[in-house]
Write an enzyme that holds these catalytic residues in place. Structure first.
Site, PDB file in Angstrom:
ATOM      1  N   LYS A  22       0.843  -1.207   0.000  1.00 57.59           N
ATOM      2  CA  LYS A  22       0.000   0.000   0.000  1.00 57.59           C
ATOM      3  C   LYS A  22       0.876   1.254   0.000  1.00 57.59           C
ATOM      4  O   LYS A  22       0.648   2.181  -0.772  1.00 57.59           O
ATOM      5  CB  LYS A  22      -0.886  -0.008   1.256  1.00 57.59           C
ATOM      6  N   ASN A  23       1.888   1.258   0.872  1.00 58.22           N
ATOM      7  CA  ASN A  23       2.688   2.473   1.027  1.00 58.22           C
ATOM      8  C   ASN A  23       3.584   2.767  -0.170  1.00 58.22           C
ATOM      9  O   ASN A  23       4.129   3.869  -0.281  1.00 58.22           O
ATOM     10  CB  ASN A  23       3.516   2.409   2.318  1.00 58.22           C
ATOM     11  N   CYS A 116      -4.597   7.882  10.157  1.00 59.40           N
ATOM     12  CA  CYS A 116      -4.729   7.243  11.462  1.00 59.40           C
ATOM     13  C   CYS A 116      -4.400   8.218  12.581  1.00 59.40           C
ATOM     14  O   CYS A 116      -3.498   9.044  12.457  1.00 59.40           O
ATOM     15  CB  CYS A 116      -3.740   6.080  11.558  1.00 59.40           C
ATOM     16  N   ARG A 121       1.339  14.193  13.773  1.00 53.99           N
ATOM     17  CA  ARG A 121       1.567  14.033  12.337  1.00 53.99           C
ATOM     18  C   ARG A 121       1.544  15.364  11.589  1.00 53.99           C
ATOM     19  O   ARG A 121       0.726  15.581  10.683  1.00 53.99           O
ATOM     20  CB  ARG A 121       0.560  13.042  11.735  1.00 53.99           C
ATOM     21  N   ASP A 305       5.265   0.505  12.171  1.00 57.25           N
ATOM     22  CA  ASP A 305       4.001  -0.108  11.757  1.00 57.25           C
ATOM     23  C   ASP A 305       3.820  -1.522  12.307  1.00 57.25           C
ATOM     24  O   ASP A 305       2.740  -2.102  12.176  1.00 57.25           O
ATOM     25  CB  ASP A 305       3.898  -0.128  10.219  1.00 57.25           C
ATOM     26  N   ARG A 397      -8.166  -0.447   5.297  1.00 56.11           N
ATOM     27  CA  ARG A 397      -7.293   0.551   4.679  1.00 56.11           C
ATOM     28  C   ARG A 397      -5.975  -0.089   4.263  1.00 56.11           C
ATOM     29  O   ARG A 397      -5.281   0.445   3.398  1.00 56.11           O
ATOM     30  CB  ARG A 397      -7.019   1.706   5.642  1.00 56.11           C
TER      31      ARG A 397
HETATM   32  C1  UD1 Z   1       4.786   6.615   6.414  1.00 57.29           C
HETATM   33  C2  UD1 Z   1       3.893   5.412   6.284  1.00 57.29           C
HETATM   34  C3  UD1 Z   1       3.419   4.936   7.653  1.00 57.29           C
HETATM   35  C4  UD1 Z   1       4.608   4.718   8.584  1.00 57.29           C
HETATM   36  C5  UD1 Z   1       5.527   5.937   8.605  1.00 57.29           C
HETATM   37  C6  UD1 Z   1       6.814   5.721   9.378  1.00 57.29           C
HETATM   38  C7  UD1 Z   1       2.837   5.792   4.127  1.00 57.29           C
HETATM   39  C8  UD1 Z   1       1.576   6.074   3.384  1.00 57.29           C
HETATM   40  N1  UD1 Z   1       2.739   5.743   5.477  1.00 57.29           N
HETATM   41  O1  UD1 Z   1       3.976   7.644   6.994  1.00 57.29           O
HETATM   42  O2  UD1 Z   1       2.709   3.710   7.472  1.00 57.29           O
HETATM   43  O3  UD1 Z   1       4.135   4.490   9.893  1.00 57.29           O
HETATM   44  O4  UD1 Z   1       5.901   6.303   7.251  1.00 57.29           O
HETATM   45  O5  UD1 Z   1       7.501   4.636   8.875  1.00 57.29           O
HETATM   46  O6  UD1 Z   1       3.865   5.562   3.546  1.00 57.29           O
HETATM   47  N2  UD1 Z   1       6.886  14.302  10.836  1.00 57.29           N
HETATM   48  C9  UD1 Z   1       6.969  15.635  11.177  1.00 57.29           C
HETATM   49  N3  UD1 Z   1       6.777  16.564  10.197  1.00 57.29           N
HETATM   50  C10 UD1 Z   1       6.529  16.234   8.903  1.00 57.29           C
HETATM   51  C11 UD1 Z   1       6.442  14.859   8.567  1.00 57.29           C
HETATM   52  C12 UD1 Z   1       6.637  13.919   9.560  1.00 57.29           C
HETATM   53  O7  UD1 Z   1       7.206  15.991  12.334  1.00 57.29           O
HETATM   54  O8  UD1 Z   1       6.358  17.128   8.060  1.00 57.29           O
HETATM   55  C13 UD1 Z   1       7.042  13.292  11.894  1.00 57.29           C
HETATM   56  C14 UD1 Z   1       5.736  12.499  12.110  1.00 57.29           C
HETATM   57  O9  UD1 Z   1       4.853  13.199  12.958  1.00 57.29           O
HETATM   58  C15 UD1 Z   1       6.237  11.227  12.713  1.00 57.29           C
HETATM   59  C16 UD1 Z   1       7.586  11.023  11.996  1.00 57.29           C
HETATM   60  O10 UD1 Z   1       7.954  12.301  11.470  1.00 57.29           O
HETATM   61  O11 UD1 Z   1       6.447  11.390  14.085  1.00 57.29           O
HETATM   62  C17 UD1 Z   1       7.530   9.996  10.885  1.00 57.29           C
HETATM   63  O12 UD1 Z   1       6.632  10.405   9.910  1.00 57.29           O
HETATM   64  P1  UD1 Z   1       6.791  10.046   8.362  1.00 57.29           P
HETATM   65  O13 UD1 Z   1       8.027   9.254   8.138  1.00 57.29           O
HETATM   66  O14 UD1 Z   1       6.604  11.287   7.585  1.00 57.29           O
HETATM   67  O15 UD1 Z   1       5.544   9.105   8.154  1.00 57.29           O
HETATM   68  P2  UD1 Z   1       4.480   9.155   6.993  1.00 57.29           P
HETATM   69  O16 UD1 Z   1       5.148   9.436   5.695  1.00 57.29           O
HETATM   70  O17 UD1 Z   1       3.324   9.960   7.397  1.00 57.29           O
END
Ligand code: UD1
Length: 436
Positions: A22-23, A116, A121, A305, A397
């Protein structure tokens, strides 16, 4: 909303194939908008998040056909640049469209994304990186109006944290920007590499190596075909389902190297793993052993995850396991539900201490988020008695035919609509017939 009724205690045995990731599929589908061509994306799982992404592509003017796990996206005549708020709110990954739309149109109007409920986030890393391409962002009432009148300009970005989504957004913005972009401390997740592989097949010039990504912007991209990688999280979920039920399973169509951070923990917990080039056979012990410490980390470390799912394993293991969640600040929402099943867990901040007991007891529990739901289903599979897991829309999802697959391996699971919803439907039906 549906619920699952699970009669625990059945041993899982058999052979299954792993679904596509999915990701990976989500950012690749967003990239199809940037490509301005016809793309065939194979091995896409049938999930509500994928449907949500298809709806965004359609709202932008793409023709999309989804058949037999292949999605054909024709974005040649698409001209949209705005994503409706309700589609943005359906899932967090909708933010990935920002780089793709800007790369194609120079303007994107989006709102802050949903997803989620596992922490704050924020999207600050996405926005500050996108601004470096010369994009101006105006935010009013949660709507982000992003403009770049003179075309995106390649840049250098150092991420303070290797965010998966921010890395993907930067890649998308940079692929057709003028000049070269470098990302330092980039995410190394296989899904990021899969996106780069797809874009390279479309004519992009992206090179990923040990957390450094170089992107030489190209004038245009062309359509291509791509096979999405297997879903490493789903693969590990089935390994864990086998582990908690003391079963034995052969998992096919997987890339074992993507699970390098997970195998040592399964091994420590007493599972026997036979790893081939594209398959994994797991044989679970009579009782799982504790893992000393499970600490979530960016790839190639142990994935966040899988934290909830391994909490279930720790619940029935012999001994005490310490689990540290380093990625999201609020990812223990499954714990109060596991406590209802008799688990012995104490949490403080980002740490959970799980004292294993021989067996959980069936209970009525509620899904809290995608992977938390999964942890509860696995708890139900090994618990004594009946477990009812409510609000399992979260599960749909991320897992394709999850309950059917578990049933095919020997589990006893029945999916039903929640009673009050049935009543609501009856009422709506009555109202409709009155109107007719
Ligand atoms: C992706 C995955 C999710 C997984 C996560 C971490 C997808 C669709 N989802 O989510 O399943 O759990 O990677 O492996 O690929 N953060 C910030 N600011 C930002 C962006 C992120 O502070 O602008 C923080 C987030 O709050 C979190 C951490 O960075 O604490 C990791 O987030 P990120 O790696 O961005 O996860 P996602 O891309 O949302």
């Amino acid at each position: 909303m549906a619920l699952l009724t699970i009669n625990g205690g059945r041993v899982l045995n058999g052979e299954i194939e792993c679904q596509g990731s999915k990701n990976s599929a989500l950012p690749i589908l967003a990239a199809c908008f940037l490509v301005r061509g016809k793309c065939e994306i194979h091995n896409c799982p049938k999930l509500s998040d994928i449907e949500g992404t298809i709806n965004i592509l359609k709202s932008l003017g793409c023709d999309v056909v989804f058949e037999q796990n292949t999605i054909v996206v024709d974005s040649r005549n698409a001209s949209g640049y705005e994503i409706p708020e309700e589609l943005m709110h359906e899932m967090r990954s909708s933010i990935i469209f920002l780089g793709a739309i800007l790369g194609r149109s120079g303007r994107a109007v989006i709102s802050t994304p949903g997803g989620c409920d596992i922490g704050l986030r924020p999207i600050d890393l996405h926005l500050s990186a996108i601004k470096k391409f010369g994009v101006e962002i105006n935010e009013e009432h949660g709507i982000l109006d992003c403009k770049c009148n003179e075309g995106l300009k390649g840049t250098a970005v150092t991420l303070s944290f290797p965010s998966v989504g921010a890395t993907e957004n930067i890649i998308l913005a940079a692929a057709t920007a003028e000049g070269t972009t470098t990302i330092l401390n980039a995410a190394r997740e296989p899904e990021v590499t899969d996106l780069a592989d797809f874009l390279n097949a479309c004519g992009a010039k992206i090179h990923c190596s040990s957390g450094i990504i170089n992107i030489e912007g190209v004038k245009s991209l062309h359509g291509a075909s791509h096979n999405v990688i297997p879903d490493r999280i789903v693969c590990a979920t089935y390994l864990c389902a086998t582990a908690v039920t003391r079963g034995e399973m052969l998992l096919k169509s997987v890339i074992p190297a993507h699970l390098g951070g997970v195998f040592p923990i399964l091994d420590e917990m007493g599972c026997d793993l036979k790893v081939g080039s594209r398959e994994i056979r797991i044989t679970a012990p009579a009782r799982l052993k504790k893992a000393d410490k499970i600490s979530t980390q960016p790839y190639p470390g142990f994935p966040t995850d899988l934290q909830a799912i391994f909490t279930t394993l720790a619940c029935i293991a012999d001994g005490t396991t310490v689990i540290v969640e380093n990625i999201f600040e609020c990812r223990f929402k499954h714990v109060p539900e596991l406590l209802k099943m008799g688990a012995h867990i104490k949490t403080e901040g980002r740490v959970a201490v799980v004292e294993g007991i021989p067996c959980l007891s069936g209970a009525n529990v509620i899904s809290t988020d995608l992977r938390g739901s999964c942890a509860l289903v696995l708890a139900g599979l090994c618990a004594k008695g009946t477990t009812v897991v409510g609000k399992i829309n979260h599960l749909d999802r991320g897992y394709e035919n999850f309950d059917e697959t578990l049933t095919s391996l020997g589990a006893s699971i029945v999916r039903t609509e929640e009673a009050h919803e049935k009543e609501d439907e009856k009422q709506t039906g009555a109202n409709n017939s009155e109107q007719r």
